[in-house]
Design a protein around this motif. Structure first.
Motif, short mmCIF file in Angstrom:
data_model
loop_
_atom_site.label_atom_id
_atom_site.label_comp_id
_atom_site.label_asym_id
_atom_site.label_seq_id
_atom_site.Cartn_x
_atom_site.Cartn_y
_atom_site.Cartn_z
N MET B 80 22.24 44.42 58.29
CA MET B 80 23.20 45.05 57.28
C MET B 80 24.51 44.39 57.20
N PHE B 82 28.16 45.78 55.68
CA PHE B 82 29.16 46.66 54.86
C PHE B 82 30.60 46.37 55.07
N PHE B 95 33.91 50.28 67.81
CA PHE B 95 32.51 50.46 67.34
C PHE B 95 31.76 49.07 67.76
N ILE B 98 31.06 49.03 71.32
CA ILE B 98 29.91 49.68 71.82
C ILE B 98 28.62 49.32 71.33
N GLU B 346 21.50 50.78 60.44
CA GLU B 346 22.14 51.75 60.09
C GLU B 346 22.16 52.99 61.05
N PHE B 349 24.68 51.73 64.15
CA PHE B 349 26.07 52.14 63.59
C PHE B 349 26.40 53.60 64.00
N THR B 350 25.43 54.32 63.48
CA THR B 350 25.82 56.06 63.93
C THR B 350 25.78 56.28 65.18
N VAL B 353 28.97 55.09 66.86
CA VAL B 353 30.11 56.17 66.47
C VAL B 353 29.98 57.59 67.31
N ARG B 354 28.87 57.89 67.39
CA ARG B 354 28.58 59.04 68.44
C ARG B 354 28.76 58.78 69.77
N LEU B 356 31.18 56.97 70.63
CA LEU B 356 32.70 57.01 70.87
C LEU B 356 33.15 58.45 70.82
#
Ligand code: SF4
Lengths: 132, 368
Positions: B80, B82, B95, B98, B346, B349-350, B353-354, B356
């Motif tokens: 992906m 973005f 990000f 990680i 996707e 990536f989520t 973030v979680r 972090l």
């Protein structure tokens, strides 16, 4: 672990095990946006030690509280990033499926292409014929 | 840095200051990285940099939440791209770091070699096996520590048993030949001194993995070459896959790669016409520029596709160097994630973030 002096709580070094630039640099950024912070920086004492030291000096507030607020702010920012990202993915998916329906219903008129496809074609670096 | 009192009162008295505008050259320094022919020049970034001019350059949480944007450009099963707008490089980089090193996946960690008469050495074969992406959701598994017994919640077992008959042509062993063993290991432990009711194996599954997981835990790609066997050679082995993270070994990295670049911006300081324009268009290897026809034989160069710019700096070297300026937008990141297949990009990536967030929570709880 916190290192500071007992009389003056406005300056401390936080030594965090099992962390590296990933957390330290992000927290450093958030701390540097806080008007209560006079100085903030981080260092990794030795690349073979798995720890990082974050120095926080404030204009008067306890360094520990300011540091914790920064971490809390970072959490809120991350949650916002996650929410925004999920929405963007859902948006993207619904756009794509809407366009596919467009293309299906227009399958007889070969002259029409979907707006997004058109954008994709015109923005691809090599797709434009230099002669026109 | 000006003292603005407590943090809570800050956002209120900031609002009118937003109306102030910096002169253009300072605005460029604040929001762009300018790439000259020799090297990029850094501008100013810190929160109080423009305080004297009534501009607050700091990023409070409210301001961040108001300005942050994400736009997905491409999303497929395993890759992906973005745009992430309004975020500082330190957090975007967190990000990315990680994603590469700290989002867990499942990978082959132990190889129990029964027989290997192929030309490829045991160690090399094991290493190749380790790098095979597995089609198992790591979120459904637990980490295994040194003293844990391998069970159905922390280990996946596969078997590989291939041989090449004498007189037949060479055989290529592919990752698809790995056979999932949902009931656990089939190899008996070497020391069965007590006469138990059941022969002990290298794992102790309490339950078949078929009953726990909805879909079979195969390999993601069935056509990865593991080894080649000549006539008469054979490989027999069993492998145990466990959960881990990329900073321990790259085989656990969930991404083939994850990277970002800042949005390029190409601007003309002055108009470029006719021959010079033609030359400029030819010079750019990725066709950033186009020619615009002004009628009566006159032409002019225009920037048509700045996003394609790779910042090769070809256009700022040589005669057009003074007329073209290359910049990058400091807080606009074009983020690309290529998944190795265990999880869609996707979700990766989520998860990053979680991750972090969890780091922050850990430190907060350690401090209180
Ligand atoms: S830097 Fe290179 S890629 Fe970018 S516009 Fe100039 S010539 Fe084209």
């Amino acid at each position: 672990m916190e290192h500071g002096s007992l009389e003056d709580s406005s300056a401390s070094t936080f030594s965090i095990a099992e962390e590296d630039h990933t957390l330290a640099n992000s927290v450093r950024f958030v701390l540097n946006q806080d008007p209560r912070v006079a100085f903030c920086g981080y260092s990794i004492p030795h690349p073979a030690d798995n720890k990082v030291n974050i120095r926080v000096q404030t204009t008067g507030d306890p360094a520990k509280d300011v540091f914790k607020d920064a971490l809390q702010d970072l959490i809120v920012m991350c949650q916002h990033v996650r929410g925004t990202f999920d929405n963007a993915v859902v948006d993207h998916r619904s756009n794509i499926s809407a366009q596919q329906m467009d293309i299906d219903s227009n399958s007889q008129g070969c002259g029409t292409i979907s707006k997004r496809l058109y954008q994709m074609l015109t923005s691809a670096p090599h797709s434009i014929d230099k002669t026109n | 840095m000006p003292k603005k009192g407590t943090k809570k009162g800050k956002s209120a008295d900031d609002e009118p200051k937003e109306q102030n505008k910096l002169p253009e050259h300072l605005e460029v320094q604040r929001t762009r990285v300018v790439c000259k022919a020799d090297a990029p020049t850094e501008g100013f970034q810190y929160a109080g940099a423009f305080a004297a001019m009534g501009i607050d350059n700091s990023v409070s949480v409210d301001k961040f939440c108001k300005n942050f944007k994400v736009m997905v450009n491409r999303l497929t099963e395993d890759d992906m791209e973005f745009d992430m707008i309004g975020i500082d490089a330190s957090i975007a980089n967190a990000f990315r770091r990680i994603l590469i090193a700290e989002v867990p996946t499942m990978a082959i960690e132990k190889v129990l070699m029964v027989d290997n008469t192929s030309v490829i050495a045991d160690e090399v074969l094991s290493h190749r096996l380790g790098l095979i992406p597995l089609d198992a959701d790591p979120r459904l598994f637990e980490y295994i520590s040194e003293n844990d017994v391998p069970n159905e919640r922390n280990t996946i077992v596969y078997k590989l048993h291939v041989s090449c008959k004498r007189g037949s042509p060479r055989l290529t062993v592919k990752s698809g030949d790995l056979e999932w063993l949902p009931e656990g290991s089939q190899l008996p432990l070497a020391s069965p001194a007590q006469s138990g009711d059941k022969q002990k194996t290298y794992t102790s599954f309490g339950q078949s993995q078929k009953d726990i997981f909805e879909k079979p835990l195969g390999v993601k790609f069935k056509d990865i070459t593991i080894a080649r066997l000549g006539p008469g050679q054979a490989i027999e082995l069993e492998v145990h896959a466990v959960k881990g993270v990329g900073k321990v070994h790259a085989k656990w990295s969930p991404v083939a790669t994850a990277w970002y670049r800042m949005l390029p911006e190409v601007v003309f300081r002055e108009e470029i016409r006719d021959d010079a324009a033609e030359k400029l268009v030819k010079k750019c290897p990725v066709n950033v520029f186009d020619i615009e026809d002004l009628g009566n034989g006159e032409k002019r160069a225009v920037v048509a596709r700045p996003r394609a710019c790779t910042l090769c700096r070809e256009c700022v070297m040589g005669p057009t160097g003074e007329q073209v300026e290359l910049r990058r937008v400091r807080d606009h990141f074009i983020f690309t994630i290529e998944s190795t297949g265990a999880l869609p990009p996707e979700v990766l990536f989520t998860e990053a973030v979680r991750n972090l967030e969890e780091k922050c929570e850990r430190v907060i709880s350690e401090l209180s």
